[in-house]
Design a protein around this motif. Sequence first.
Motif, PDB file in Angstrom:
ATOM      1  N   LEU A  84     100.244 -51.001-122.829  1.00 34.87           N
ATOM      2  CA  LEU A  84      99.881 -51.670-124.074  1.00 34.87           C
ATOM      3  C   LEU A  84     100.624 -52.992-124.220  1.00 34.87           C
ATOM      4  O   LEU A  84     100.215 -53.858-124.997  1.00 34.87           O
ATOM      5  CB  LEU A  84     100.194 -50.763-125.268  1.00 34.87           C
ATOM      6  N   GLU A  85     101.713 -53.113-123.496  1.00 42.47           N
ATOM      7  CA  GLU A  85     102.501 -54.349-123.468  1.00 42.47           C
ATOM      8  C   GLU A  85     102.960 -54.575-122.031  1.00 42.47           C
ATOM      9  O   GLU A  85     102.816 -53.697-121.177  1.00 42.47           O
ATOM     10  CB  GLU A  85     103.707 -54.237-124.407  1.00 42.47           C
ATOM     11  N   GLN A  86     103.481 -55.753-121.759  1.00 42.90           N
ATOM     12  CA  GLN A  86     103.932 -56.063-120.416  1.00 42.90           C
ATOM     13  C   GLN A  86     105.027 -55.089-119.978  1.00 42.90           C
ATOM     14  O   GLN A  86     105.998 -54.868-120.695  1.00 42.90           O
ATOM     15  CB  GLN A  86     104.447 -57.502-120.358  1.00 42.90           C
ATOM     16  N   ASP A  87     104.847 -54.522-118.804  1.00 45.12           N
ATOM     17  CA  ASP A  87     105.785 -53.536-118.261  1.00 45.12           C
ATOM     18  C   ASP A  87     106.616 -54.201-117.167  1.00 45.12           C
ATOM     19  O   ASP A  87     106.089 -54.549-116.116  1.00 45.12           O
ATOM     20  CB  ASP A  87     105.007 -52.357-117.685  1.00 45.12           C
ATOM     21  N   PRO A  88     107.921 -54.386-117.373  1.00 42.84           N
ATOM     22  CA  PRO A  88     108.741 -55.049-116.357  1.00 42.84           C
ATOM     23  C   PRO A  88     108.847 -54.265-115.063  1.00 42.84           C
ATOM     24  O   PRO A  88     109.158 -54.841-114.020  1.00 42.84           O
ATOM     25  CB  PRO A  88     110.113 -55.183-117.032  1.00 42.84           C
ATOM     26  N   ILE A  89     108.566 -52.970-115.090  1.00 44.96           N
ATOM     27  CA  ILE A  89     108.591 -52.176-113.863  1.00 44.96           C
ATOM     28  C   ILE A  89     107.279 -52.342-113.108  1.00 44.96           C
ATOM     29  O   ILE A  89     107.248 -52.725-111.936  1.00 44.96           O
ATOM     30  CB  ILE A  89     108.847 -50.695-114.168  1.00 44.96           C
ATOM     31  N   ALA A  90     106.164 -52.056-113.760  1.00 42.73           N
ATOM     32  CA  ALA A  90     104.863 -52.125-113.099  1.00 42.73           C
ATOM     33  C   ALA A  90     104.520 -53.541-112.653  1.00 42.73           C
ATOM     34  O   ALA A  90     103.825 -53.735-111.656  1.00 42.73           O
ATOM     35  CB  ALA A  90     103.770 -51.592-114.026  1.00 42.73           C
ATOM     36  N   ASN A  91     105.008 -54.535-113.386  1.00 37.80           N
ATOM     37  CA  ASN A  91     104.710 -55.923-113.033  1.00 37.80           C
ATOM     38  C   ASN A  91     105.719 -56.521-112.072  1.00 37.80           C
ATOM     39  O   ASN A  91     105.635 -57.695-111.720  1.00 37.80           O
ATOM     40  CB  ASN A  91     104.640 -56.781-114.299  1.00 37.80           C
ATOM     41  N   GLN A  92     106.705 -55.708-111.640  1.00 40.78           N
ATOM     42  CA  GLN A  92     107.692 -56.108-110.649  1.00 40.78           C
ATOM     43  C   GLN A  92     108.384 -57.421-110.995  1.00 40.78           C
ATOM     44  O   GLN A  92     108.477 -58.340-110.200  1.00 40.78           O
ATOM     45  CB  GLN A  92     107.054 -56.228-109.259  1.00 40.78           C
TER      46      GLN A  92
END
Length: 199
Positions: A88-96
């Motif tokens: 739902l928001e930017q994911d610092p893990i998934a977006n590396q």
Amino acid sequence: MGQATDTLMFAMGRSPSPDIDFAAFRQSPYASMSAKAGSGPLSVIVLGRIDGRDLHWFSADRAAIITRGGRLVATAGFPQNLRHTQNLEQDPIANQHPVTGLPSLSEAKTRRMVDLEYENRFGVPIRSRFEIQGETAINIHGLSHNVTEVREYCDAESFQWSFENRFWQDKTGFTWMSVQHFLPDTPAIELAVLKPAAV
């Protein structure tokens, strides 16, 4: 690649080969990870499919783990599964995102929704906050990596489910190792990259 037949599924009652040759997996043409659920046996899973940013890792018993930038986003073939994850928001893990590029990561918060086979729950919102634990070195089956440990504190308030995930990332934001929960009352899965996917 005969050792790739070792299953990830800790609930199936099968054990992996007693002596896994991790070096052989690193030299093979296939991306691979070691996987361990709770106190279950250590196994190796192999990348079988790439779907956009989603990587599908398979065991011989057709159990599957799907990751996105190091984030576990779905499973299949387990007694109960994580069916789907939607950011739902930017994911610092998934977006590396590189840890070094996120000086305020310890103040970062994000939200995602998950569909669970557990009690047939759909659209369960999970809120996360992150803390950087500092730089360290990890050893993945004989190979050392300099990484930063990131802890993620998660809360699914509507489900009364709180848990903690841990990620070990290099300076590019690549996750080499993680310990992630995907269902309540289910052991966390520890994943460690043996050979990264060429994506």
